[in-house]
Design a protein around this motif. Sequence first.
Motif, PDB file in Angstrom:
ATOM      1  N   ILE A 133       0.829  -1.207   0.000  1.00 52.52           N
ATOM      2  CA  ILE A 133       0.000   0.000   0.000  1.00 52.52           C
ATOM      3  C   ILE A 133       0.863   1.256   0.000  1.00 52.52           C
ATOM      4  CG2 ILE A 133      -1.681   1.349   1.322  1.00 52.52           C
ATOM      5  CD1 ILE A 133      -2.930  -1.322   2.176  1.00 52.52           C
ATOM      6  N   VAL A 134       0.544   2.154  -0.938  1.00 52.15           N
ATOM      7  CA  VAL A 134       1.151   3.483  -1.014  1.00 52.15           C
ATOM      8  C   VAL A 134       0.086   4.450  -0.527  1.00 52.15           C
ATOM      9  CG1 VAL A 134       2.084   5.246  -2.539  1.00 52.15           C
ATOM     10  CG2 VAL A 134       2.575   2.859  -2.984  1.00 52.15           C
ATOM     11  N   SER A 135       0.465   5.354   0.386  1.00 51.70           N
ATOM     12  CA  SER A 135      -0.551   6.257   0.928  1.00 51.70           C
ATOM     13  C   SER A 135       0.000   7.643   1.198  1.00 51.70           C
ATOM     14  CB  SER A 135      -1.133   5.683   2.220  1.00 51.70           C
ATOM     15  OG  SER A 135      -0.127   5.545   3.194  1.00 51.70           O
ATOM     16  N   THR A 136      -0.933   8.599   1.177  1.00 47.64           N
ATOM     17  CA  THR A 136      -0.686   9.961   1.638  1.00 47.64           C
ATOM     18  C   THR A 136      -1.768  10.235   2.676  1.00 47.64           C
ATOM     19  OG1 THR A 136      -2.069  10.862  -0.125  1.00 47.64           O
ATOM     20  CG2 THR A 136       0.296  10.739  -0.569  1.00 47.64           C
ATOM     21  N   ALA A 137      -1.802  11.448   3.205  1.00 46.53           N
ATOM     22  CA  ALA A 137      -2.803  11.779   4.215  1.00 46.53           C
ATOM     23  C   ALA A 137      -4.222  11.654   3.661  1.00 46.53           C
ATOM     24  CB  ALA A 137      -2.570  13.192   4.741  1.00 46.53           C
ATOM     25  N   ASP A 138      -4.391  11.859   2.356  1.00 51.44           N
ATOM     26  CA  ASP A 138      -5.724  11.879   1.754  1.00 51.44           C
ATOM     27  C   ASP A 138      -6.167  10.578   1.112  1.00 51.44           C
ATOM     28  OD1 ASP A 138      -5.838  14.579   2.417  1.00 51.44           O
ATOM     29  OD2 ASP A 138      -4.883  15.156   0.537  1.00 51.44           O
ATOM     30  N   ASN A 139      -5.231   9.702   0.759  1.00 54.93           N
ATOM     31  CA  ASN A 139      -5.607   8.567  -0.066  1.00 54.93           C
ATOM     32  C   ASN A 139      -4.638   7.413   0.140  1.00 54.93           C
ATOM     33  OD1 ASN A 139      -7.043   7.145  -1.972  1.00 54.93           O
ATOM     34  ND2 ASN A 139      -6.677   8.584  -3.641  1.00 54.93           N
ATOM     35  N   ALA A 140      -5.082   6.200  -0.213  1.00 53.01           N
ATOM     36  CA  ALA A 140      -4.238   5.008  -0.167  1.00 53.01           C
ATOM     37  C   ALA A 140      -4.597   4.110  -1.343  1.00 53.01           C
ATOM     38  CB  ALA A 140      -4.433   4.270   1.141  1.00 53.01           C
ATOM     39  N   VAL A 141      -3.579   3.482  -1.921  1.00 50.91           N
ATOM     40  CA  VAL A 141      -3.774   2.589  -3.058  1.00 50.91           C
ATOM     41  C   VAL A 141      -2.873   1.376  -2.872  1.00 50.91           C
ATOM     42  CG1 VAL A 141      -3.409   2.328  -5.551  1.00 50.91           C
ATOM     43  CG2 VAL A 141      -4.362   4.440  -4.672  1.00 50.91           C
ATOM     44  N   LYS A 142      -3.405   0.206  -3.185  1.00 48.10           N
ATOM     45  CA  LYS A 142      -2.604  -1.015  -3.156  1.00 48.10           C
ATOM     46  C   LYS A 142      -2.001  -1.230  -4.541  1.00 48.10           C
ATOM     47  CE  LYS A 142      -2.852  -5.941  -2.068  1.00 48.10           C
ATOM     48  NZ  LYS A 142      -1.652  -6.007  -1.291  1.00 48.10           N
ATOM     49  N   VAL A 170       3.535   1.133 -10.800  1.00 43.73           N
ATOM     50  CA  VAL A 170       4.056   1.939  -9.686  1.00 43.73           C
ATOM     51  C   VAL A 170       3.699   3.411  -9.889  1.00 43.73           C
ATOM     52  CG1 VAL A 170       6.161   2.749  -8.545  1.00 43.73           C
ATOM     53  CG2 VAL A 170       5.910   0.329  -9.119  1.00 43.73           C
ATOM     54  N   ARG A 171       3.920   3.929 -11.109  1.00 49.27           N
ATOM     55  CA  ARG A 171       3.578   5.327 -11.413  1.00 49.27           C
ATOM     56  C   ARG A 171       2.093   5.599 -11.196  1.00 49.27           C
ATOM     57  NH1 ARG A 171       6.865   5.455 -15.958  1.00 49.27           N
ATOM     58  NH2 ARG A 171       8.676   6.665 -15.458  1.00 49.27           N
ATOM     59  N   ALA A 172       1.242   4.667 -11.620  1.00 46.44           N
ATOM     60  CA  ALA A 172      -0.207   4.832 -11.469  1.00 46.44           C
ATOM     61  C   ALA A 172      -0.581   4.939  -9.993  1.00 46.44           C
ATOM     62  CB  ALA A 172      -0.948   3.670 -12.129  1.00 46.44           C
ATOM     63  N   ALA A 173       0.033   4.125  -9.156  1.00 45.80           N
ATOM     64  CA  ALA A 173      -0.254   4.183  -7.718  1.00 45.80           C
ATOM     65  C   ALA A 173       0.207   5.511  -7.126  1.00 45.80           C
ATOM     66  CB  ALA A 173       0.417   3.013  -6.992  1.00 45.80           C
ATOM     67  N   LEU A 174       1.402   5.961  -7.507  1.00 40.92           N
ATOM     68  CA  LEU A 174       1.917   7.232  -6.980  1.00 40.92           C
ATOM     69  C   LEU A 174       1.048   8.410  -7.431  1.00 40.92           C
ATOM     70  CD1 LEU A 174       5.767   6.699  -7.479  1.00 40.92           C
ATOM     71  CD2 LEU A 174       4.435   6.449  -5.369  1.00 40.92           C
ATOM     72  N   THR A 175       0.591   8.369  -8.666  1.00 40.58           N
ATOM     73  CA  THR A 175      -0.288   9.429  -9.182  1.00 40.58           C
ATOM     74  C   THR A 175      -1.639   9.406  -8.478  1.00 40.58           C
ATOM     75  OG1 THR A 175       0.811   9.347 -11.326  1.00 40.58           O
ATOM     76  CG2 THR A 175      -1.381  10.340 -11.270  1.00 40.58           C
ATOM     77  N   ALA A 176      -2.171   8.215  -8.249  1.00 39.32           N
ATOM     78  CA  ALA A 176      -3.496   8.073  -7.629  1.00 39.32           C
ATOM     79  C   ALA A 176      -3.549   8.675  -6.225  1.00 39.32           C
ATOM     80  CB  ALA A 176      -3.909   6.611  -7.590  1.00 39.32           C
ATOM     81  N   VAL A 177      -2.439   8.611  -5.497  1.00 39.78           N
ATOM     82  CA  VAL A 177      -2.437   9.154  -4.130  1.00 39.78           C
ATOM     83  C   VAL A 177      -1.875  10.573  -4.069  1.00 39.78           C
ATOM     84  CG1 VAL A 177      -2.329   6.882  -3.038  1.00 39.78           C
ATOM     85  CG2 VAL A 177      -0.198   8.122  -3.495  1.00 39.78           C
ATOM     86  N   ASN A 178      -1.539  11.151  -5.217  1.00 39.72           N
ATOM     87  CA  ASN A 178      -0.985  12.507  -5.271  1.00 39.72           C
ATOM     88  C   ASN A 178       0.364  12.590  -4.550  1.00 39.72           C
ATOM     89  OD1 ASN A 178      -1.658  14.714  -6.681  1.00 39.72           O
ATOM     90  ND2 ASN A 178      -2.932  15.649  -5.105  1.00 39.72           N
ATOM     91  N   SER A 179       1.211  11.612  -4.796  1.00 43.24           N
ATOM     92  CA  SER A 179       2.511  11.532  -4.139  1.00 43.24           C
ATOM     93  C   SER A 179       3.455  12.613  -4.639  1.00 43.24           C
ATOM     94  CB  SER A 179       3.126  10.154  -4.416  1.00 43.24           C
ATOM     95  OG  SER A 179       4.441  10.089  -3.910  1.00 43.24           O
ATOM     96  N   ASP A 180       4.381  13.026  -3.766  1.00 40.57           N
ATOM     97  CA  ASP A 180       5.423  13.951  -4.198  1.00 40.57           C
ATOM     98  C   ASP A 180       6.686  13.195  -4.637  1.00 40.57           C
ATOM     99  OD1 ASP A 180       6.256  13.174  -1.670  1.00 40.57           O
ATOM    100  OD2 ASP A 180       6.370  15.197  -0.853  1.00 40.57           O
ATOM    101  N   TRP A 181       6.596  11.875  -4.794  1.00 37.94           N
ATOM    102  CA  TRP A 181       7.692  11.077  -5.326  1.00 37.94           C
ATOM    103  C   TRP A 181       7.617  11.092  -6.847  1.00 37.94           C
ATOM    104  CZ3 TRP A 181       7.235   5.852  -2.202  1.00 37.94           C
ATOM    105  CH2 TRP A 181       7.375   6.111  -0.841  1.00 37.94           C
TER     106      TRP A 181
END
Length: 144
Positions: free
Chosen positions: A17-26, A76-87
Amino acid sequence: MPCITYGNTTFDPDSGIVSTADNAVKIKGRQAVLLLETLLRRPGKTVLNETLLDVVWDMRPDGPEGSVIKVLMHAVRAALTAVNSDWSLDPERKRGYKRGYQLNVPDAVQHTVTYTDEQYKALHRALRMVEQKDPLLAAMIRGE
């Protein structure tokens, strides 16, 4: 393995799971999870395609190696984009050829332990051997 946090994003390698304060995606697929975990061990450094393939598969996959990595990077990119990651996940090119990928994360300098590609491959092979002989010891080494 404990969660890894840089900037606004946290990654849990055990659950994928990749997550930020607003969202999480597996992240879908164990290979994509291993790929992100491998890149996070060397944030800001280029990890060669050969190293990624050695870590993600015990043997080389069927089909063109470049396309396999490309599909996993897309997940991996799709998951990072979905959670609005700064990575950011960027290909490293040399003469037009993608030779590896680099995961850029905020504040990576404070958390980085750097291994050469050869050191990382050797550590990964050793852990695989331990996992086969003593799964409990392997879990302890990973900090579980």
